[in-house]
Scaffold this motif. Structure first.
Motif, PDB file in Angstrom:
ATOM      1  N   SER A  39      11.215  -8.244   9.501  1.00 47.20           N
ATOM      2  CA  SER A  39      11.458  -7.161   8.551  1.00 47.20           C
ATOM      3  C   SER A  39      11.016  -5.852   9.195  1.00 47.20           C
ATOM      4  N   PHE A  40      11.773  -4.788   8.969  1.00 42.85           N
ATOM      5  CA  PHE A  40      11.391  -3.482   9.505  1.00 42.85           C
ATOM      6  C   PHE A  40      10.702  -2.675   8.419  1.00 42.85           C
ATOM      7  N   SER A  41       9.550  -2.136   8.738  1.00 40.72           N
ATOM      8  CA  SER A  41       8.834  -1.306   7.778  1.00 40.72           C
ATOM      9  C   SER A  41       9.502   0.066   7.723  1.00 40.72           C
ATOM     10  N   VAL A  42      10.192   0.330   6.627  1.00 39.86           N
ATOM     11  CA  VAL A  42      10.874   1.617   6.464  1.00 39.86           C
ATOM     12  C   VAL A  42       9.837   2.658   6.056  1.00 39.86           C
ATOM     13  N   SER A  43       9.706   3.693   6.869  1.00 31.99           N
ATOM     14  CA  SER A  43       8.707   4.726   6.616  1.00 31.99           C
ATOM     15  C   SER A  43       9.210   5.753   5.609  1.00 31.99           C
ATOM     16  N   ALA A  44       8.265   6.388   4.954  1.00 27.19           N
ATOM     17  CA  ALA A  44       8.572   7.565   4.138  1.00 27.19           C
ATOM     18  C   ALA A  44       8.310   8.804   4.991  1.00 27.19           C
ATOM     19  N   THR A  45       9.088   9.850   4.789  1.00 27.57           N
ATOM     20  CA  THR A  45       8.904  11.066   5.571  1.00 27.57           C
ATOM     21  C   THR A  45       9.294  12.290   4.747  1.00 27.57           C
ATOM     22  N   THR A  46       8.717  13.415   5.124  1.00 26.05           N
ATOM     23  CA  THR A  46       9.065  14.680   4.476  1.00 26.05           C
ATOM     24  C   THR A  46      10.108  15.457   5.278  1.00 26.05           C
ATOM     25  N   GLY A  74      -2.862   5.790  -3.276  1.00 23.27           N
ATOM     26  CA  GLY A  74      -3.165   4.651  -2.416  1.00 23.27           C
ATOM     27  C   GLY A  74      -1.966   3.791  -2.101  1.00 23.27           C
ATOM     28  N   GLU A  75      -0.774   4.377  -2.181  1.00 23.81           N
ATOM     29  CA  GLU A  75       0.455   3.616  -1.967  1.00 23.81           C
ATOM     30  C   GLU A  75       0.923   3.629  -0.509  1.00 23.81           C
ATOM     31  N   MET A  76       0.142   4.246   0.386  1.00 26.54           N
ATOM     32  CA  MET A  76       0.503   4.296   1.797  1.00 26.54           C
ATOM     33  C   MET A  76      -0.485   3.495   2.641  1.00 26.54           C
ATOM     34  N   LEU A  77       0.032   2.623   3.493  1.00 24.25           N
ATOM     35  CA  LEU A  77      -0.826   1.911   4.438  1.00 24.25           C
ATOM     36  C   LEU A  77      -1.393   2.857   5.477  1.00 24.25           C
ATOM     37  N   GLU A  78      -0.568   3.783   5.886  1.00 23.10           N
ATOM     38  CA  GLU A  78      -0.977   4.784   6.872  1.00 23.10           C
ATOM     39  C   GLU A  78      -0.106   6.008   6.666  1.00 23.10           C
ATOM     40  N   HIS A  79      -0.607   7.140   7.127  1.00 23.71           N
ATOM     41  CA  HIS A  79       0.204   8.357   7.066  1.00 23.71           C
ATOM     42  C   HIS A  79      -0.332   9.359   8.073  1.00 23.71           C
ATOM     43  N   GLY A  84       4.964  18.735  12.375  1.00 30.05           N
ATOM     44  CA  GLY A  84       5.143  19.512  11.155  1.00 30.05           C
ATOM     45  C   GLY A  84       5.665  18.749   9.960  1.00 30.05           C
ATOM     46  N   ASN A  85       5.940  17.462  10.121  1.00 26.67           N
ATOM     47  CA  ASN A  85       6.406  16.633   9.013  1.00 26.67           C
ATOM     48  C   ASN A  85       5.456  15.465   8.786  1.00 26.67           C
ATOM     49  N   HIS A  86       5.437  14.952   7.557  1.00 23.57           N
ATOM     50  CA  HIS A  86       4.563  13.831   7.212  1.00 23.57           C
ATOM     51  C   HIS A  86       5.344  12.516   7.247  1.00 23.57           C
ATOM     52  N   TYR A  87       4.690  11.481   7.765  1.00 25.21           N
ATOM     53  CA  TYR A  87       5.269  10.146   7.849  1.00 25.21           C
ATOM     54  C   TYR A  87       4.246   9.145   7.315  1.00 25.21           C
ATOM     55  N   GLY A  88       4.724   8.050   6.737  1.00 26.36           N
ATOM     56  CA  GLY A  88       3.803   7.026   6.260  1.00 26.36           C
ATOM     57  C   GLY A  88       4.519   5.729   5.950  1.00 26.36           C
ATOM     58  N   SER A  89       3.743   4.641   5.868  1.00 31.78           N
ATOM     59  CA  SER A  89       4.281   3.308   5.600  1.00 31.78           C
ATOM     60  C   SER A  89       3.890   2.859   4.192  1.00 31.78           C
ATOM     61  N   PRO A  90       4.858   2.683   3.288  1.00 29.94           N
ATOM     62  CA  PRO A  90       4.542   2.194   1.935  1.00 29.94           C
ATOM     63  C   PRO A  90       3.842   0.835   1.990  1.00 29.94           C
ATOM     64  N   LEU A 105       7.777  -5.280  11.390  1.00 26.36           N
ATOM     65  CA  LEU A 105       7.759  -4.466  12.596  1.00 26.36           C
ATOM     66  C   LEU A 105       7.568  -3.000  12.235  1.00 26.36           C
ATOM     67  N   PHE A 106       6.592  -2.359  12.882  1.00 27.70           N
ATOM     68  CA  PHE A 106       6.296  -0.940  12.656  1.00 27.70           C
ATOM     69  C   PHE A 106       6.643  -0.141  13.909  1.00 27.70           C
ATOM     70  N   ASP A 107       7.430   0.899  13.745  1.00 27.79           N
ATOM     71  CA  ASP A 107       7.721   1.855  14.815  1.00 27.79           C
ATOM     72  C   ASP A 107       6.965   3.131  14.448  1.00 27.79           C
ATOM     73  N   ILE A 108       5.701   3.211  14.889  1.00 26.74           N
ATOM     74  CA  ILE A 108       4.825   4.306  14.459  1.00 26.74           C
ATOM     75  C   ILE A 108       4.005   4.835  15.628  1.00 26.74           C
ATOM     76  N   ASP A 109       3.369   6.002  15.423  1.00 25.20           N
ATOM     77  CA  ASP A 109       2.563   6.591  16.486  1.00 25.20           C
ATOM     78  C   ASP A 109       1.149   6.016  16.469  1.00 25.20           C
ATOM     79  N   TRP A 110       0.313   6.477  17.411  1.00 21.14           N
ATOM     80  CA  TRP A 110      -1.031   5.914  17.559  1.00 21.14           C
ATOM     81  C   TRP A 110      -1.891   6.149  16.319  1.00 21.14           C
TER      82      TRP A 110
END
Length: 219
Positions: A39-46, A74-79, A84-90, A105-110
């Motif tokens: 499963s791919f973790s679909v991120s939220a972004t601004t 508390g609905e984000m695992l990480e953010h 200049g934009n916000h990203y996070g994993s529900p 699978l997470f495609d995220i930064d450090w």
């Protein structure tokens, strides 16, 4: 004896991180094509959608106000804020998948990877950092994508040094000098991690059944 329930395990949170242009998104797509059960973790972004991107498929596109509410609740695992934009994993869909034995699978930064490793899901994490073979090659790949102007590419290159400095925080580190070879190594990592003893909860009952069989053989 009945066949052992080898599929009975908790899912893995597989984190792929890299500086922009090193190839993590391409490798993530290839890994999912190899194993559709991922499963791919679909991120939220601004950030605004790019051409061809769909809400809920590529990202959950949210306003800054909506994103802030998700974080406060508390609905984000990480953010994190990136360029200049916000990203996070529900949180909810990830926890549900892992509990059901599905790998995510997470495609995220450090920054995101660090937050997930330090969260309640830390024991489920397998983290992999992707390095470019050289800095000139990294810049070439960014330019060949044709997505960003010179100013954005220069900003990404400046940020890459700081991102690469976090390589030692990861379980595995791969140099993406050849995309096919890097994909093969990723497959190997995932296959081995799925077979770790501590990820096989069925083994306890199975080995007890073997002990029972030994006792039943005793004259």
């Amino acid at each position: 004896m009945e066949q052992s329930p080898q599929g009975n395990r908790r899912g893995l949170a597989v984190i792929l991180s890299s500086p922009s242009g090193a190839g993590k998104s391409t490798l993530a797509r290839r890994l999912m094509a190899w194993d559709p059960s991922l499963s791919f973790s679909v991120s939220a972004t601004t950030r605004a959608p790019r051409a061809g991107e769909e809400d809920g498929v590529h990202y959950y596109f949210r306003s800054r106000e909506e994103f802030g509410t998700l974080v406060l609740d508390g609905e984000m695992l990480e953010h994190a804020e990136v360029f200049g934009n916000h990203y996070g994993s529900p949180r909810a869909p990830v926890e549900a998948a892992l509990s059901a034995g599905r790998d995510v699978l997470f495609d995220i930064d450090w920054q995101g990877g660090q937050q997930i490793r330090n969260s309640a899901l830390g024991r489920d994490v397998v983290s992999i950092f992707i390095l470019p073979p050289s800095i000139p090659e990294l810049e070439r790949r960014l330019r060949d994508r044709g997505q960003d102007d010179d100013a954005v590419i220069a900003d990404r290159m400046l940020k890459s040094e700081a991102e690469i400095s976090h390589w030692a925080e990861y379980d595995y580190v791969l140099v993406n000098d050849d995309i096919d070879a890097a994909e093969t190594r990723l497959r190997t990592i995932l296959s081995a991690e799925r077979l770790r003893r501590d990820r096989q909860p069925w083994l306890t009952d199975f080995t007890r059944s073997l002990s029972t069989e030994f006792r039943e053989r005793t004259p």
